[in-house]
Design a protein around this motif. Sequence first.
Motif, PDB file in Angstrom:
ATOM      1  N   LEU A   1      -2.592  36.272 -48.416  1.00 56.87           N
ATOM      2  CA  LEU A   1      -1.927  37.419 -47.851  1.00 56.87           C
ATOM      3  C   LEU A   1      -2.864  37.897 -46.794  1.00 56.87           C
TER       4      LEU A   1
ATOM      5  N   THR B   1       5.609  30.407 -46.583  1.00 57.13           N
ATOM      6  CA  THR B   1       5.635  31.861 -46.423  1.00 57.13           C
ATOM      7  C   THR B   1       6.196  32.235 -45.057  1.00 57.13           C
TER       8      THR B   1
ATOM      9  N   TYR C   1      -0.379  37.139 -42.243  1.00 52.24           N
ATOM     10  CA  TYR C   1      -0.227  37.665 -43.590  1.00 52.24           C
ATOM     11  C   TYR C   1      -0.473  39.171 -43.629  1.00 52.24           C
TER      12      TYR C   1
ATOM     13  N   THR D   1       6.006  33.398 -51.795  1.00 49.33           N
ATOM     14  CA  THR D   1       4.654  33.896 -52.028  1.00 49.33           C
ATOM     15  C   THR D   1       4.414  34.057 -53.523  1.00 49.33           C
TER      16      THR D   1
END
Length: 427
Positions: free
Chosen positions: A27, A115, A311, A346
């Motif tokens: 992330l 993602t 992210y 994710t």
Amino acid sequence: MSESRHTAKRNRVRRPRVSQRVAVTALAAALLAGAAAPASATADGQAVPKAAAGQDRPELQKAIQAIVDAGFLGVQARVHDERGEWVGSAGRRKLGANAKPPANGRFRIGSSTKTFVATLVLQLVADGKIGLDKPVADYLPKFQLDRRITVRMLLQHTSGLYAYTGEFRPDGSVEPGIPAAGKEWADARFKTYQPEELVRFGLSRPAKFEPGTSWSYSNTNYTLAQLLIEKVTGRSIAEEMQRRILGPLKLRGTVLPGASPELPQPHPHGYFRYQDATGQWRVIDVTRQNPSMVAAAGDMISTTKDLATFYSALNGGKLLPAKLLAEMRKTHPKSAGPFGGYGLGTYVQDLGPNCGTVLHHNGATAGGYVAVMYGTPDGKKTWTASITFGDAAPDLAEAFPKARDNLLKQVFCDGQAGSADKAKPAQ
């Protein structure tokens, strides 16, 4: 992957599924405010903090060196946290040379691509072009998909569709799909596949379970997501990704290469080790490889900086409305395991005391490269990295997790031991 039964299977090292075992998602956090270290130029001409030399964060430099010591060729890593930005590298850029990997070199990110793709689909949901819980068959009728399979199920791996890159049988043995391992992959690494060809291969095999009743990681889902994006927009996924995500975020080091085998400079080299027909071990440079084998399930090229920026923007609410970002983080109960649970493109994982929650989606190619993408839900702390294989055979089930978990502790647990010490490799 998911539960303990799947964990045992994942621990049997199999290169085509490395992206599903070694990957621990990422992330990327927003660039933090505050005093930054003076910048200096790297070998690739980009400005990075002096911390890139590992001088003011020796614990981080030591942690990435431990990954090299575990048997990998090289590492380039980037951390954003309350102390600012740290960039470092360890090991070697390529075999036969002593130079370290470039501090912000390009690399193949494997399943971290998912993602990006999930974010793109959810943007189209926000625009009313796609219904998250509508049948995929409404958009792609030519595949005659089970009408119970929804867009959400593709993004969450609950469709039950067979993975065209291969599956584990109940006894733990491997049922191969397209050439994705060993000499077969080495010989076919420049072969061009069409996304529709890959999907039809996956659909030619029996489904693993009824749609929505369980969870199983399958690249077929995200190749279908690519075709869905292209169908509803009338543009290629590369064009749509550039228009909606790469361009606005100025991710100039990130590309969807299609069938091109080239990896733009600067980059570290990646290698593949396999047994030939005589049983002899061979090591080949696979820096150049045709990524169409996985299409939008894992073909992207990026940098540690771009992954962090992406992210960070995603988890900071800059790419999706709050409602859809919340949907992205809703994990399916069947996906629960030592890596957390899987949402929409994710993973969400609680690292335990002194650590908190992280989001992640790591990835790897069939040969050469591992990508790491981790971050906190507010986007203010991230760890992104590239790890390359050389001529050794590191123990992916044991050696890598130990080295990786130390970094997790340093970045997300304030250097203190939490349950990150017990974390396992994830997809």
